[in-house]
Design a protein around this motif. Structure first.
Motif, PDB file in Angstrom:
ATOM      1  N   CYS A  87     -12.760 -19.428  24.203  1.00 22.63           N
ATOM      2  CA  CYS A  87     -14.311 -19.570  23.816  1.00 22.63           C
ATOM      3  C   CYS A  87     -14.711 -20.926  24.176  1.00 22.63           C
ATOM      4  CB  CYS A  87     -14.346 -19.003  22.133  1.00 22.63           C
ATOM      5  SG  CYS A  87     -14.264 -20.661  21.192  1.00 22.63           S
ATOM      6  N   THR A 143     -15.435 -23.435  22.416  1.00 22.97           N
ATOM      7  CA  THR A 143     -14.817 -24.537  21.685  1.00 22.97           C
ATOM      8  C   THR A 143     -13.611 -24.982  22.483  1.00 22.97           C
ATOM      9  OG1 THR A 143     -15.540 -23.645  19.477  1.00 22.97           O
ATOM     10  CG2 THR A 143     -13.575 -25.198  19.556  1.00 22.97           C
ATOM     11  N   HIS A 154      -7.575 -19.685  19.352  1.00 20.72           N
ATOM     12  CA  HIS A 154      -7.708 -19.635  17.812  1.00 20.72           C
ATOM     13  C   HIS A 154      -8.388 -18.085  17.609  1.00 20.72           C
ATOM     14  CE1 HIS A 154     -11.399 -21.318  19.435  1.00 20.72           C
ATOM     15  NE2 HIS A 154     -12.161 -20.438  18.573  1.00 20.72           N
ATOM     16  N   VAL A 212      -8.368 -19.348  11.258  1.00 26.21           N
ATOM     17  CA  VAL A 212      -8.219 -20.515  11.908  1.00 26.21           C
ATOM     18  C   VAL A 212      -7.970 -21.710  11.081  1.00 26.21           C
ATOM     19  CG1 VAL A 212      -9.709 -21.963  13.534  1.00 26.21           C
ATOM     20  CG2 VAL A 212      -9.564 -19.437  13.947  1.00 26.21           C
ATOM     21  N   ARG A 213      -8.785 -21.696   9.969  1.00 28.46           N
ATOM     22  CA  ARG A 213      -9.041 -22.887   9.240  1.00 28.46           C
ATOM     23  C   ARG A 213      -8.050 -22.871   8.009  1.00 28.46           C
ATOM     24  NH1 ARG A 213     -14.251 -26.574   7.855  1.00 28.46           N
ATOM     25  NH2 ARG A 213     -14.513 -26.342   9.802  1.00 28.46           N
ATOM     26  N   GLU A 219      -7.454 -26.716  11.710  1.00 23.65           N
ATOM     27  CA  GLU A 219      -7.694 -25.367  12.421  1.00 23.65           C
ATOM     28  C   GLU A 219      -6.577 -25.160  13.512  1.00 23.65           C
ATOM     29  OE1 GLU A 219     -12.474 -24.963  11.601  1.00 23.65           O
ATOM     30  OE2 GLU A 219     -11.802 -25.965  13.481  1.00 23.65           O
ATOM     31  N   GLU A 230     -12.772 -12.831  14.992  1.00 24.16           N
ATOM     32  CA  GLU A 230     -12.966 -14.358  14.561  1.00 24.16           C
ATOM     33  C   GLU A 230     -14.314 -14.686  14.960  1.00 24.16           C
ATOM     34  OE1 GLU A 230     -12.859 -18.582  13.670  1.00 24.16           O
ATOM     35  OE2 GLU A 230     -13.252 -17.461  15.672  1.00 24.16           O
ATOM     36  N   VAL A 232     -17.591 -15.511  12.235  1.00 23.02           N
ATOM     37  CA  VAL A 232     -18.567 -16.763  12.236  1.00 23.02           C
ATOM     38  C   VAL A 232     -19.947 -16.535  12.020  1.00 23.02           C
ATOM     39  CG1 VAL A 232     -19.222 -18.870  13.594  1.00 23.02           C
ATOM     40  CG2 VAL A 232     -16.749 -18.106  13.294  1.00 23.02           C
ATOM     41  N   VAL A 246     -20.386 -23.442   9.699  1.00 24.13           N
ATOM     42  CA  VAL A 246     -19.181 -23.363  10.521  1.00 24.13           C
ATOM     43  C   VAL A 246     -18.033 -22.270  10.157  1.00 24.13           C
ATOM     44  CG1 VAL A 246     -18.104 -25.516   9.486  1.00 24.13           C
ATOM     45  CG2 VAL A 246     -17.717 -24.895  11.829  1.00 24.13           C
TER      46      VAL A 246
HETATM   47  C1  BGC Z   1     -14.332 -21.395  15.587  1.00 27.21           C
HETATM   48  C2  BGC Z   1     -14.275 -21.732  14.088  1.00 27.21           C
HETATM   49  C3  BGC Z   1     -14.196 -23.359  13.877  1.00 27.21           C
HETATM   50  C4  BGC Z   1     -15.157 -24.002  14.726  1.00 27.21           C
HETATM   51  C5  BGC Z   1     -15.253 -25.563  14.846  1.00 27.21           C
HETATM   52  C6  BGC Z   1     -15.099 -22.225  16.288  1.00 27.21           C
HETATM   53  O1  BGC Z   1     -15.083 -21.993  17.860  1.00 27.21           O
HETATM   54  O2  BGC Z   1     -14.498 -19.967  15.825  1.00 27.21           O
HETATM   55  O3  BGC Z   1     -13.269 -20.838  13.387  1.00 27.21           O
HETATM   56  O4  BGC Z   1     -14.428 -23.531  12.540  1.00 27.21           O
HETATM   57  O5  BGC Z   1     -14.856 -23.700  16.311  1.00 27.21           O
HETATM   58  O6  BGC Z   1     -14.001 -25.931  14.810  1.00 27.21           O
END
Ligand code: BGC
Length: 367
Positions: A40, A42, A65, A91-92, A119, A155, A159, A310
């Motif tokens: 993703c 991130t 994640h 994740v967290r 995370e 996941e 979100v 978030v």
């Molecule tokens: C994840 C979340 C995470 C966020 C901030 C996203 O890509 O899906 O679970 O809290 O990033 O780190």
């Protein structure tokens, strides 16, 4: 065998590393085997920053994640799951040991400030780009085998589920059951994975959804919008200036581009009591001129709410998995189409740095 993908401090390039030796689960622990991993924005942001937040004792962060895994072995005290179960991990998690001076009183870890959580694959704990890993059962969500092919999307869907559930709760608190009596008109900006996740959670509620994007109307992703029974509006053909915002505007805007220009324009389409949720952002925000006074004025006169969200609460992950089951008859094939590429761990490196032009989600398959 080098089959984990990691981010190193000072480098924007993902590297294949040999995973640490697989440990045996302790009495209250579970050992899981990764089956699929979603890549993703991130992950790409972490690499681009060249400063991953690594675990204390490590010079790198194992990425990953968004995961679907299979339970391999459980410790003697574990009753929640058994070998062979499919699971999606949270994740967290709370940072251990908890800082006794943090003054933290919030129950939900998705609501605590920076410094109080880790995370996996993002902040201070290795992720799931590992053949096997150890976890605690309270962080694993059971997955029904009928959605094995798409559960890796749970996941990101969770979100967006949080974003919409929070907007719904706020609205219920101030407008009673208005959104139950008359479905809110939803605008989703963007055509990435979080935008489609936003569309999915709204369609699960049978809300009418318009998606705004830059792609040509005859492109693959614009076609996907219609496969979810959403209306597509194309940047080139859409006018943000609405003659009558109450009649033609939106009750809920889910901003998934992270682009401040798009956000400002989308804000101008909010009808009275509308809510705009920020689901995306840029990692290095740059100063820019916008007429913020205008959205302040409209925000006051029309009782608008701007909401940042978030991560997710456990209920959101549970609902994301339920949506994948309940929407299967209607949107099963559209949901499968969101996985635009399946790659091996070796082939995944390019995808950790780049996006395919009409790609939505690249999934890494572990054997
Ligand atoms: C994840 C979340 C995470 C966020 C901030 C996203 O890509 O899906 O679970 O809290 O990033 O780190």
């Amino acid at each position: 065998m080098a089959n984990s993908v990691a981010a190193f401090t000072g480098s924007a390039v993902p590297k294949l590393i040999a995973p640490p030796a697989a440990a045996l689960p302790g009495p209250g622990e579970v050992r899981c085997k990764t089956l699929m991993l979603g890549i993703c924005g991130t992950d790409r942001d972490i690499l681009e920053s060249t400063s991953p937040v690594c675990p204390d004792d490590s010079e790198f962060l194992v990425l990953g994640h968004e995961c679907l895994a299979c339970v391999e072995e459980v410790g003697a005290e574990v009753t929640e799951c058994e070998p062979g179960d499919l699971v999606v991990p949270a994740v967290r998690r709370p940072r251990q040991p908890e800082n006794p001076n943090s003054g933290q009183i919030r129950r939900r870890v998705d609501m605590v400030p920076w410094g109080n959580y880790v995370e996996r694959g993002i902040v201070a704990e290795h992720g799931f780009s590992l053949p096997v890993w150890i976890d605690r059962p309270e962080f694993l969500f059971p997955v029904s085998s009928e959605i094995k092919d798409v559960a890796v999307l749970a996941e990101p869907i969770s979100v967006s589920e949080k974003a919409v559930r929070e907007a719904e709760q706020i609205q219920n608190a101030r407008l009673d059951d208005e959104w139950q009596r008359r479905a809110p008109r939803v605008l989703v900006t963007g055509l990435g994975p979080i935008a489609f996740a936003a569309a999915i959670v709204c369609r699960a509620r049978d809300w009418p959804v318009t998606m705004y994007g830059r792609d040509d109307p005859d492109s693959f992703r614009a076609g996907l919008v219609t496969n979810f029974d959403c209306n597509y509006v194309h940047e080139g053909a859409y006018s943000w200036t609405l003659a009558d915002v109450e009649q033609d505007g939106f009750d809920l805007v889910l901003e998934c581009t992270g682009n401040d220009f798009v956000m400002m324009q989308a804000a101008s389409t909010l009808a009275s009591c509308g809510i705009l949720v920020w689901e995306g952002s840029t990692r290095l925000p740059q100063p820019c001129q916008h007429n913020v006074a205008e959205i302040m004025r409209a925000g006051i006169l029309r009782n608008h709410i701007y909401l940042g969200t978030v991560n997710n609460a456990p209920v959101d992950m549970g609902r994301a998995l339920e949506h994948l089951v309940s929407l299967r008859p209607r949107y099963g094939s559209a949901i499968r189409q969101l996985v635009t590429r399946q790659v091996s761990v070796d082939e995944s490196l390019w995808h950790y740095q780049s996006r395919e032009p009409q790609g939505v989600k690249t999934v890494v398959i572990f054997d």
